[in-house]
Design a protein around this motif. Structure first.
Motif, PDB file in Angstrom:
ATOM      1  N   SER A  51     -86.032 -35.939  33.422  1.00 57.45           N
ATOM      2  CA  SER A  51     -86.379 -36.307  34.799  1.00 57.45           C
ATOM      3  C   SER A  51     -87.868 -36.092  35.017  1.00 57.45           C
ATOM      4  O   SER A  51     -88.479 -35.205  34.453  1.00 57.45           O
ATOM      5  CB  SER A  51     -85.563 -35.486  35.792  1.00 57.45           C
ATOM      6  N   GLY A  52     -88.426 -36.939  35.823  1.00 60.05           N
ATOM      7  CA  GLY A  52     -89.829 -36.856  36.194  1.00 60.05           C
ATOM      8  C   GLY A  52     -89.984 -37.432  37.585  1.00 60.05           C
ATOM      9  O   GLY A  52     -89.000 -37.599  38.305  1.00 60.05           O
ATOM     10  N   HIS A  53     -91.197 -37.755  37.937  1.00 62.09           N
ATOM     11  CA  HIS A  53     -91.459 -38.330  39.250  1.00 62.09           C
ATOM     12  C   HIS A  53     -92.477 -39.448  39.130  1.00 62.09           C
ATOM     13  O   HIS A  53     -93.362 -39.407  38.280  1.00 62.09           O
ATOM     14  CB  HIS A  53     -91.959 -37.256  40.225  1.00 62.09           C
ATOM     15  N   ARG A  54     -92.327 -40.443  39.981  1.00 64.30           N
ATOM     16  CA  ARG A  54     -93.291 -41.536  40.081  1.00 64.30           C
ATOM     17  C   ARG A  54     -94.095 -41.289  41.353  1.00 64.30           C
ATOM     18  O   ARG A  54     -93.534 -41.200  42.437  1.00 64.30           O
ATOM     19  CB  ARG A  54     -92.601 -42.879  40.148  1.00 64.30           C
ATOM     20  N   PHE A  55     -95.401 -41.159  41.186  1.00 63.36           N
ATOM     21  CA  PHE A  55     -96.308 -40.911  42.306  1.00 63.36           C
ATOM     22  C   PHE A  55     -97.101 -42.172  42.607  1.00 63.36           C
ATOM     23  O   PHE A  55     -97.609 -42.822  41.693  1.00 63.36           O
ATOM     24  CB  PHE A  55     -97.287 -39.781  41.964  1.00 63.36           C
ATOM     25  N   TRP A  56     -97.211 -42.493  43.864  1.00 69.01           N
ATOM     26  CA  TRP A  56     -98.100 -43.547  44.332  1.00 69.01           C
ATOM     27  C   TRP A  56     -99.277 -42.819  44.948  1.00 69.01           C
ATOM     28  O   TRP A  56     -99.106 -42.033  45.884  1.00 69.01           O
ATOM     29  CB  TRP A  56     -97.380 -44.393  45.351  1.00 69.01           C
ATOM     30  N   VAL A 116     -98.296 -43.492  38.989  1.00 68.93           N
ATOM     31  CA  VAL A 116     -98.283 -42.713  37.758  1.00 68.93           C
ATOM     32  C   VAL A 116     -96.942 -41.989  37.645  1.00 68.93           C
ATOM     33  O   VAL A 116     -96.426 -41.482  38.632  1.00 68.93           O
ATOM     34  CB  VAL A 116     -99.475 -41.711  37.708  1.00 68.93           C
ATOM     35  N   ARG A 117     -96.382 -42.008  36.438  1.00 65.30           N
ATOM     36  CA  ARG A 117     -95.154 -41.256  36.171  1.00 65.30           C
ATOM     37  C   ARG A 117     -95.530 -39.973  35.453  1.00 65.30           C
ATOM     38  O   ARG A 117     -96.332 -39.996  34.517  1.00 65.30           O
ATOM     39  CB  ARG A 117     -94.193 -42.072  35.304  1.00 65.30           C
ATOM     40  N   GLN A 118     -94.923 -38.871  35.905  1.00 61.39           N
ATOM     41  CA  GLN A 118     -95.312 -37.582  35.353  1.00 61.39           C
ATOM     42  C   GLN A 118     -94.226 -36.554  35.633  1.00 61.39           C
ATOM     43  O   GLN A 118     -93.574 -36.597  36.662  1.00 61.39           O
ATOM     44  CB  GLN A 118     -96.634 -37.165  36.014  1.00 61.39           C
ATOM     45  N   ARG A 119     -94.061 -35.620  34.711  1.00 61.22           N
ATOM     46  CA  ARG A 119     -93.175 -34.470  34.939  1.00 61.22           C
ATOM     47  C   ARG A 119     -93.983 -33.387  35.632  1.00 61.22           C
ATOM     48  O   ARG A 119     -95.124 -33.111  35.242  1.00 61.22           O
ATOM     49  CB  ARG A 119     -92.627 -33.944  33.618  1.00 61.22           C
ATOM     50  N   VAL A 120     -93.392 -32.777  36.671  1.00 55.72           N
ATOM     51  CA  VAL A 120     -94.039 -31.670  37.365  1.00 55.72           C
ATOM     52  C   VAL A 120     -92.986 -30.615  37.677  1.00 55.72           C
ATOM     53  O   VAL A 120     -91.803 -30.923  37.827  1.00 55.72           O
ATOM     54  CB  VAL A 120     -94.730 -32.106  38.679  1.00 55.72           C
ATOM     55  N   SER A 121     -93.419 -29.376  37.779  1.00 55.31           N
ATOM     56  CA  SER A 121     -92.497 -28.302  38.127  1.00 55.31           C
ATOM     57  C   SER A 121     -92.092 -28.420  39.593  1.00 55.31           C
ATOM     58  O   SER A 121     -92.799 -29.030  40.403  1.00 55.31           O
ATOM     59  CB  SER A 121     -93.145 -26.940  37.874  1.00 55.31           C
ATOM     60  N   ASP A 122     -90.959 -27.822  39.939  1.00 53.02           N
ATOM     61  CA  ASP A 122     -90.497 -27.843  41.330  1.00 53.02           C
ATOM     62  C   ASP A 122     -91.515 -27.180  42.253  1.00 53.02           C
ATOM     63  O   ASP A 122     -91.729 -27.626  43.379  1.00 53.02           O
ATOM     64  CB  ASP A 122     -89.143 -27.137  41.465  1.00 53.02           C
ATOM     65  N   MET A 163     -97.165 -31.572  46.290  1.00 53.97           N
ATOM     66  CA  MET A 163     -97.514 -32.943  45.938  1.00 53.97           C
ATOM     67  C   MET A 163     -96.689 -33.928  46.754  1.00 53.97           C
ATOM     68  O   MET A 163     -96.189 -34.909  46.243  1.00 53.97           O
ATOM     69  CB  MET A 163     -97.304 -33.158  44.436  1.00 53.97           C
ATOM     70  N   ARG A 164     -96.554 -33.670  48.033  1.00 53.40           N
ATOM     71  CA  ARG A 164     -95.809 -34.540  48.947  1.00 53.40           C
ATOM     72  C   ARG A 164     -96.762 -35.565  49.564  1.00 53.40           C
ATOM     73  O   ARG A 164     -97.977 -35.365  49.554  1.00 53.40           O
ATOM     74  CB  ARG A 164     -95.139 -33.709  50.039  1.00 53.40           C
ATOM     75  N   PRO A 165     -96.222 -36.666  50.126  1.00 50.48           N
ATOM     76  CA  PRO A 165     -97.105 -37.654  50.754  1.00 50.48           C
ATOM     77  C   PRO A 165     -98.040 -37.022  51.772  1.00 50.48           C
ATOM     78  O   PRO A 165     -97.627 -36.216  52.601  1.00 50.48           O
ATOM     79  CB  PRO A 165     -96.116 -38.619  51.416  1.00 50.48           C
ATOM     80  N   GLY A 166     -99.303 -37.372  51.665  1.00 49.04           N
ATOM     81  CA  GLY A 166    -100.341 -36.820  52.531  1.00 49.04           C
ATOM     82  C   GLY A 166    -101.105 -35.682  51.900  1.00 49.04           C
ATOM     83  O   GLY A 166    -102.219 -35.375  52.314  1.00 49.04           O
ATOM     84  N   ASP A 167    -100.536 -35.040  50.867  1.00 46.21           N
ATOM     85  CA  ASP A 167    -101.219 -33.933  50.197  1.00 46.21           C
ATOM     86  C   ASP A 167    -102.297 -34.475  49.254  1.00 46.21           C
ATOM     87  O   ASP A 167    -102.172 -35.566  48.696  1.00 46.21           O
ATOM     88  CB  ASP A 167    -100.234 -33.075  49.399  1.00 46.21           C
ATOM     89  N   ILE A 168    -103.345 -33.702  49.072  1.00 44.50           N
ATOM     90  CA  ILE A 168    -104.422 -34.063  48.157  1.00 44.50           C
ATOM     91  C   ILE A 168    -104.356 -33.122  46.965  1.00 44.50           C
ATOM     92  O   ILE A 168    -104.317 -31.904  47.129  1.00 44.50           O
ATOM     93  CB  ILE A 168    -105.796 -33.973  48.848  1.00 44.50           C
ATOM     94  N   VAL A 169    -104.321 -33.718  45.771  1.00 42.05           N
ATOM     95  CA  VAL A 169    -104.245 -32.945  44.533  1.00 42.05           C
ATOM     96  C   VAL A 169    -105.389 -33.367  43.623  1.00 42.05           C
ATOM     97  O   VAL A 169    -106.062 -34.370  43.883  1.00 42.05           O
ATOM     98  CB  VAL A 169    -102.883 -33.143  43.824  1.00 42.05           C
ATOM     99  N   GLY A 170    -105.593 -32.610  42.575  1.00 43.49           N
ATOM    100  CA  GLY A 170    -106.608 -32.957  41.597  1.00 43.49           C
ATOM    101  C   GLY A 170    -106.077 -33.981  40.616  1.00 43.49           C
ATOM    102  O   GLY A 170    -104.872 -34.190  40.481  1.00 43.49           O
TER     103      GLY A 170
END
Length: 189
Positions: free
Chosen positions: A32-37, A52-58, A64-71
């Motif tokens: 399982s992973g997540h697709r981020f727009w 981008v598709r990527q595995r991330v920890s819970d 990393m929710r919509p509206g959040d800014i990440v590196g």
């Protein structure tokens, strides 16, 4: 590690299956992973949107929710090839929306402008809007203006009309880095 450092504004996120090859057996394994727009901003380049598709920890996924800014790190030879990461606390330029809503001070906001940034037309995600707001707090001497990017629940879309009042939370008077709209409180009014 050699990619160009930048910032990514999360516009949408969905779970997805990712296929990997396991060495030495050359077998396929589905994880399982997540697709981020995301909207990518790299210094010296125009912002752009990609998926981008990527595995991330819970734990990281909560930041990393919509509206959040990440590196992010972007391949200089292929800007569609990138990796997202949650910044260290000392690197963070923005606090998560959930953190602002739970621990922030309260203010009222007037909508000055609302511009769609992203919308999932399949109806799975809330539209993401750029909101220009004027905030007033009882303990601040003057109102101030902010610009935020935040998902707007479909049930609250009528609240972003010009001149409408919203309930917001904030940590400090800034340009919007520590501001989040409290949609539940705004709908209750």
């Amino acid at each position: 590690m050699r990619g160009q450092a930048g910032e990514a504004t999360v516009l949408g996120v969905r779970p997805c299956a990712m296929t990997t090859f396991v060495v030495p057996h050359d077998a396929r394994r589905t994880e399982s992973g997540h697709r981020f727009w995301v909207r990518i901003q790299v210094p010296g380049h125009q912002p752009y949107e990609t998926r981008v598709r990527q595995r991330v920890s819970d734990m990281d996924l909560e930041l990393m929710r919509p509206g959040d800014i990440v590196g992010c790190r972007v391949d200089p030879g292929d800007r569609e090839r990138l990796v997202l990461h949650v910044p260290n606390p000392d690197e963070a330029t923005r606090v998560s929306i959930a953190k602002v809503l739970s621990d922030g001070r309260r203010a009222s906001a007037t909508v000055l402008a609302a511009t769609p940034i992203a919308a999932d037309y399949s109806g799975h995600d809330d539209p993401v809007l750029r909101l220009d707001l004027e905030l007033k707090a009882w303990d601040e001497p003057q109102p101030w203006r902010v610009r935020i990017v935040q998902p707007v629940p479909l049930t609250a879309i009528e609240l972003v009309d010009l001149g409408r009042r919203l309930e917001v939370a904030f940590f400090t008077v800034d340009r919007g880095a520590s501001v989040a709209v409290d949609w539940a409180a705004s709908l209750a009014d």
